[in-house]
Design a protein around this motif. Structure first.
Motif, PDB file in Angstrom:
ATOM      1  N   LEU A   1       0.786  -1.254  -0.124  1.00  0.00           N
ATOM      2  CA  LEU A   1       0.225  -0.133  -0.062  1.00  0.00           C
ATOM      3  C   LEU A   1       0.903   1.188   0.150  1.00  0.00           C
ATOM      4  O   LEU A   1       0.502   2.174  -0.899  1.00  0.00           O
ATOM      5  CB  LEU A   1      -0.885  -0.057   1.176  1.00  0.00           C
ATOM      6  CG  LEU A   1      -2.018  -0.858   1.159  1.00  0.00           C
ATOM      7  CD1 LEU A   1      -2.921  -0.841   2.547  1.00  0.00           C
ATOM      8  CD2 LEU A   1      -3.171  -0.240  -0.027  1.00  0.00           C
ATOM      9  N   PHE A   2       1.884   1.441   0.963  1.00  0.00           N
ATOM     10  CA  PHE A   2       2.680   2.500   0.794  1.00  0.00           C
ATOM     11  C   PHE A   2       3.745   2.667  -0.114  1.00  0.00           C
ATOM     12  O   PHE A   2       3.979   3.934  -0.401  1.00  0.00           O
ATOM     13  CB  PHE A   2       3.281   2.594   2.376  1.00  0.00           C
ATOM     14  CG  PHE A   2       2.496   3.251   3.486  1.00  0.00           C
ATOM     15  CD1 PHE A   2       2.428   4.472   3.705  1.00  0.00           C
ATOM     16  CD2 PHE A   2       1.366   2.303   3.995  1.00  0.00           C
ATOM     17  CE1 PHE A   2       1.560   5.226   4.721  1.00  0.00           C
ATOM     18  CE2 PHE A   2       0.693   2.827   5.075  1.00  0.00           C
ATOM     19  CZ  PHE A   2       0.537   4.051   5.240  1.00  0.00           C
ATOM     20  N   PHE A   3       3.813   1.633  -0.959  1.00  0.00           N
ATOM     21  CA  PHE A   3       4.916   1.683  -1.997  1.00  0.00           C
ATOM     22  C   PHE A   3       3.709   2.204  -2.958  1.00  0.00           C
ATOM     23  O   PHE A   3       4.390   3.307  -3.915  1.00  0.00           O
ATOM     24  CB  PHE A   3       5.234   0.386  -2.426  1.00  0.00           C
ATOM     25  CG  PHE A   3       6.072   0.320  -3.767  1.00  0.00           C
ATOM     26  CD1 PHE A   3       7.342   0.687  -3.977  1.00  0.00           C
ATOM     27  CD2 PHE A   3       5.454  -0.002  -5.019  1.00  0.00           C
ATOM     28  CE1 PHE A   3       7.985   0.661  -5.036  1.00  0.00           C
ATOM     29  CE2 PHE A   3       5.922  -0.085  -6.068  1.00  0.00           C
ATOM     30  CZ  PHE A   3       7.105   0.303  -6.236  1.00  0.00           C
ATOM     31  N   LEU A   4       2.529   1.922  -3.166  1.00  0.00           N
ATOM     32  CA  LEU A   4       1.780   2.336  -4.200  1.00  0.00           C
ATOM     33  C   LEU A   4       1.350   4.090  -3.793  1.00  0.00           C
ATOM     34  O   LEU A   4       1.137   4.684  -4.931  1.00  0.00           O
ATOM     35  CB  LEU A   4       0.603   1.639  -4.276  1.00  0.00           C
ATOM     36  CG  LEU A   4       0.696   0.161  -4.789  1.00  0.00           C
ATOM     37  CD1 LEU A   4      -0.598  -0.436  -4.679  1.00  0.00           C
ATOM     38  CD2 LEU A   4       1.347   0.388  -6.148  1.00  0.00           C
ATOM     39  N   TYR A   5       1.391   4.262  -2.537  1.00  0.00           N
ATOM     40  CA  TYR A   5       1.210   5.790  -2.276  1.00  0.00           C
ATOM     41  C   TYR A   5       2.314   6.622  -2.818  1.00  0.00           C
ATOM     42  O   TYR A   5       2.280   7.840  -3.365  1.00  0.00           O
ATOM     43  CB  TYR A   5       1.344   5.839  -0.796  1.00  0.00           C
ATOM     44  CG  TYR A   5       0.136   5.412   0.154  1.00  0.00           C
ATOM     45  CD1 TYR A   5      -0.968   4.932  -0.560  1.00  0.00           C
ATOM     46  CD2 TYR A   5      -0.052   5.564   1.427  1.00  0.00           C
ATOM     47  CE1 TYR A   5      -2.077   4.091   0.135  1.00  0.00           C
ATOM     48  CE2 TYR A   5      -1.074   4.935   2.182  1.00  0.00           C
ATOM     49  CZ  TYR A   5      -2.164   4.384   1.587  1.00  0.00           C
ATOM     50  OH  TYR A   5      -3.075   3.720   2.072  1.00  0.00           O
ATOM     51  N   GLY A   6       3.644   5.976  -2.594  1.00  0.00           N
ATOM     52  CA  GLY A   6       4.744   6.759  -3.293  1.00  0.00           C
ATOM     53  C   GLY A   6       4.800   6.939  -4.683  1.00  0.00           C
ATOM     54  O   GLY A   6       5.266   7.835  -5.218  1.00  0.00           O
ATOM     55  N   ALA A   7       4.651   5.767  -5.324  1.00  0.00           N
ATOM     56  CA  ALA A   7       4.571   5.804  -6.719  1.00  0.00           C
ATOM     57  C   ALA A   7       3.494   6.734  -7.215  1.00  0.00           C
ATOM     58  O   ALA A   7       3.609   7.069  -8.731  1.00  0.00           O
ATOM     59  CB  ALA A   7       4.416   4.299  -7.179  1.00  0.00           C
ATOM     60  N   ARG A   8       2.418   7.035  -6.592  1.00  0.00           N
ATOM     61  CA  ARG A   8       1.447   7.781  -7.098  1.00  0.00           C
ATOM     62  C   ARG A   8       1.469   9.195  -6.936  1.00  0.00           C
ATOM     63  O   ARG A   8       0.839  10.041  -7.545  1.00  0.00           O
ATOM     64  CB  ARG A   8      -0.029   7.208  -6.647  1.00  0.00           C
ATOM     65  CG  ARG A   8      -0.465   6.151  -7.144  1.00  0.00           C
ATOM     66  CD  ARG A   8      -1.996   5.589  -6.547  1.00  0.00           C
ATOM     67  NE  ARG A   8      -2.419   4.795  -7.225  1.00  0.00           N
ATOM     68  CZ  ARG A   8      -3.052   3.238  -6.687  1.00  0.00           C
ATOM     69  NH1 ARG A   8      -2.812   3.375  -5.262  1.00  0.00           N
ATOM     70  NH2 ARG A   8      -3.190   2.364  -7.133  1.00  0.00           N
ATOM     71  N   LEU A   9       2.040   9.484  -5.771  1.00  0.00           N
ATOM     72  CA  LEU A   9       2.127  11.084  -5.562  1.00  0.00           C
ATOM     73  C   LEU A   9       3.411  11.685  -6.064  1.00  0.00           C
ATOM     74  O   LEU A   9       4.336  11.355  -5.952  1.00  0.00           O
ATOM     75  CB  LEU A   9       2.291  11.043  -3.697  1.00  0.00           C
ATOM     76  CG  LEU A   9       1.152  10.735  -2.834  1.00  0.00           C
ATOM     77  CD1 LEU A   9       1.387  10.719  -1.579  1.00  0.00           C
ATOM     78  CD2 LEU A   9      -0.267  11.609  -3.346  1.00  0.00           C
ATOM     79  N   SER A  10       2.730  12.909  -6.723  1.00  0.00           N
ATOM     80  CA  SER A  10       3.786  13.670  -7.436  1.00  0.00           C
ATOM     81  C   SER A  10       4.138  14.472  -6.671  1.00  0.00           C
ATOM     82  O   SER A  10       3.503  15.596  -6.325  1.00  0.00           O
ATOM     83  CB  SER A  10       3.122  14.191  -8.924  1.00  0.00           C
ATOM     84  OG  SER A  10       3.916  15.084  -9.140  1.00  0.00           O
ATOM     85  N   ALA A  11       5.587  14.641  -5.908  1.00  0.00           N
ATOM     86  CA  ALA A  11       5.946  15.857  -4.946  1.00  0.00           C
ATOM     87  C   ALA A  11       6.303  17.054  -5.812  1.00  0.00           C
ATOM     88  O   ALA A  11       6.079  18.062  -5.125  1.00  0.00           O
ATOM     89  CB  ALA A  11       7.130  15.090  -4.350  1.00  0.00           C
ATOM     90  N   LYS A  12       6.737  16.934  -6.920  1.00  0.00           N
ATOM     91  CA  LYS A  12       6.811  18.060  -7.701  1.00  0.00           C
ATOM     92  C   LYS A  12       5.475  18.839  -7.867  1.00  0.00           C
ATOM     93  O   LYS A  12       5.602  20.217  -7.619  1.00  0.00           O
ATOM     94  CB  LYS A  12       7.452  17.658  -9.159  1.00  0.00           C
ATOM     95  CG  LYS A  12       7.787  19.045  -9.981  1.00  0.00           C
ATOM     96  CD  LYS A  12       8.355  18.597 -11.248  1.00  0.00           C
ATOM     97  CE  LYS A  12       8.511  19.919 -12.056  1.00  0.00           C
ATOM     98  NZ  LYS A  12       7.665  20.914 -12.427  1.00  0.00           N
ATOM     99  N   GLU A  13       4.334  18.289  -8.114  1.00  0.00           N
ATOM    100  CA  GLU A  13       2.990  18.968  -8.344  1.00  0.00           C
ATOM    101  C   GLU A  13       2.765  19.681  -6.950  1.00  0.00           C
ATOM    102  O   GLU A  13       2.232  20.656  -6.812  1.00  0.00           O
ATOM    103  CB  GLU A  13       2.177  18.137  -8.829  1.00  0.00           C
ATOM    104  CG  GLU A  13       2.225  17.635 -10.322  1.00  0.00           C
ATOM    105  CD  GLU A  13       1.127  16.415 -10.707  1.00  0.00           C
ATOM    106  OE1 GLU A  13       0.490  16.475  -9.763  1.00  0.00           O
ATOM    107  OE2 GLU A  13       1.212  16.182 -11.797  1.00  0.00           O
ATOM    108  N   ALA A  14       3.039  18.887  -5.883  1.00  0.00           N
ATOM    109  CA  ALA A  14       2.645  19.371  -4.581  1.00  0.00           C
ATOM    110  C   ALA A  14       3.356  20.582  -4.194  1.00  0.00           C
ATOM    111  O   ALA A  14       2.801  21.495  -3.844  1.00  0.00           O
ATOM    112  CB  ALA A  14       2.907  18.449  -3.349  1.00  0.00           C
ATOM    113  N   TRP A  15       4.621  20.599  -4.539  1.00  0.00           N
ATOM    114  CA  TRP A  15       5.566  21.835  -4.485  1.00  0.00           C
ATOM    115  C   TRP A  15       5.439  22.937  -5.072  1.00  0.00           C
ATOM    116  O   TRP A  15       5.572  24.276  -4.620  1.00  0.00           O
ATOM    117  CB  TRP A  15       7.109  21.482  -4.114  1.00  0.00           C
ATOM    118  CG  TRP A  15       7.509  20.356  -3.254  1.00  0.00           C
ATOM    119  CD1 TRP A  15       7.963  19.146  -3.592  1.00  0.00           C
ATOM    120  CD2 TRP A  15       7.353  20.391  -1.859  1.00  0.00           C
ATOM    121  NE1 TRP A  15       8.326  18.300  -2.284  1.00  0.00           N
ATOM    122  CE2 TRP A  15       7.817  19.193  -1.308  1.00  0.00           C
ATOM    123  CE3 TRP A  15       6.852  21.400  -1.106  1.00  0.00           C
ATOM    124  CZ2 TRP A  15       7.810  18.897   0.096  1.00  0.00           C
ATOM    125  CZ3 TRP A  15       6.974  21.297   0.388  1.00  0.00           C
ATOM    126  CH2 TRP A  15       7.487  20.169   0.915  1.00  0.00           C
TER     127      TRP A  15
END
Length: 356
Positions: free
Chosen positions: A57-71
């Motif tokens: 689950l948390f691997f998929l969380y990381g793979a889906r979240l775009s940190a660049k878009e958030a920042w």
């Protein structure tokens, strides 16, 4: 974040929201654990499978979240700061205050579960979807929900260690286990995100089943341990009814506070809608695996129960609010574009007092 936080697909105006199919699956899983819990040699197998499911689950969380878009969304720091303050400030304070209801309304075990849910991050999919339906600032909702998820990976375990006094407390070994089961898979997903983006897009339906199946497996393991440990003998229907009443009051208080505070801080209507929906949610998809890591053994079942009830409650209430506010926006725009009324106003500049 997984699809478990996605709201109802059926959004016919005027129709009350139905029970979320995923919640129905969760209830069926709880019933299965009550009738056929994992015992004896099957118990460690179920526990090991649940541990692996948490990592997935948390691997998929990381793979889906775009940190660049958030920042990139940091320019709206006041809005994001307001949401984070509600999520990791107001909610925990209300959770601590709920200790006054022990033992009159809540048992100590149910109170701990209630307090735990107040420490969780916001949802992603449902926060964004409801903001869009209500014609709010969807881009801001994307950034705020993503920030909440990222901060929650670290803040939720820290707040739990500080506020939740379980037997023996949360030891350094537990902190290391949290890092191994939550942070490392999440970081690995972030590192491999670019390579996996196209593959995940092609297999979105399958990954959705993996998401939900993993959470159901974790729930089965947690509730099986609770059944075998005899914890359910401490529950009663009046206690459950009292818990639901307390959670309804908690949600109503947070919704009202975010609405009034957003107006006080001068946010326009669209931003105010994003604040209300992002700030009032708690993530079932993050909370279930976190509970099994932070509270191993039979205790995890009772820690998850308040969160399951709150998840369904927040979806039902926010679905009604989103449709109502969306209809209000459409009515205002239709009136503004009527003959002789000029052009439609920018809904971002509409007075926040129109959100009722």
């Amino acid at each position: 974040m997984p699809r478990a936080d996605r709201p109802f697909r059926s959004r016919i105006p005027g129709r009350l929201p139905r029970v979320d199919p995923f919640i129905a699956s969760l209830l069926a899983t709880v019933a299965l654990a009550a009738l056929l819990p994992a015992r004896g040699a099957a118990a460690p197998l179920a526990s090991g499978a649940a541990t692996g499911a948490v990592a997935v689950l948390f691997f998929l969380y990381g793979a889906r979240l775009s940190a660049k878009e958030a920042w990139d969304g940091l320019k709206q720091w006041r809005l994001h700061g307001t949401v984070l303050t509600v999520t990791f400030g107001l909610f925990p304070l209300l959770g601590v205050a709920a200790h006054l209801l022990v033992p009159g309304l809540l048992s100590p075990q149910l109170y701990q579960g209630l307090l735990f849910l107040t420490l969780l991050p916001s949802t992603v999919q449902s926060s964004i979807a409801f903001t869009s339906i209500a014609r709010g600032n969807t881009a801001a909702a994307v950034c705020s929900a993503t920030f909440s998820s990222l901060f929650g990976i670290v803040l939720t375990p820290l707040l739990a260690a500080f506020l939740l006094h379980t037997k023996g407390g949360i030891s350094p070994g537990s902190v290391l286990q949290i890092a191994e089961q939550l942070l490392l898979p999440f970081a690995a997903g972030q590192l491999l995100r670019r390579r996996l983006t196209a593959w995940m897009a092609r297999h979105r339906a399958v990954l959705g089943l993996v998401d939900r199946g993993s959470i159901l497996l974790v729930v089965y393991s947690a509730f099986s341990a609770a059944v075998v440990g005899g914890i359910w003998g401490t529950l009663s229907l009046p206690r459950l009814a009292a818990l639901l009443l307390v959670e309804a009051a908690l949600l109503a208080l947070v919704l009202t506070t975010t609405l009034l505070a957003g107006r006080r801080l001068g946010f326009d209507r669209a931003d105010l809608i994003a604040i209300v929906f992002c700030g009032s949610k708690k993530s079932l998809a993050s909370g279930v695996p976190m509970a099994t890591v932070l509270f191993p053994g039979p205790a995890a079942g009772l820690m998850v129960l308040p969160l399951m009830l709150f998840h369904q409650l927040q979806l039902m209430v926010c679905a009604v609010l989103a449709r109502r506010w969306g209809a209000q926006s459409q009515a205002v725009e239709a009136a503004a574009t009527a003959p002789g009324r000029g052009t439609a106003p920018d809904r971002r500049r509409t007075s926040p007092s129109s959100v009722r």
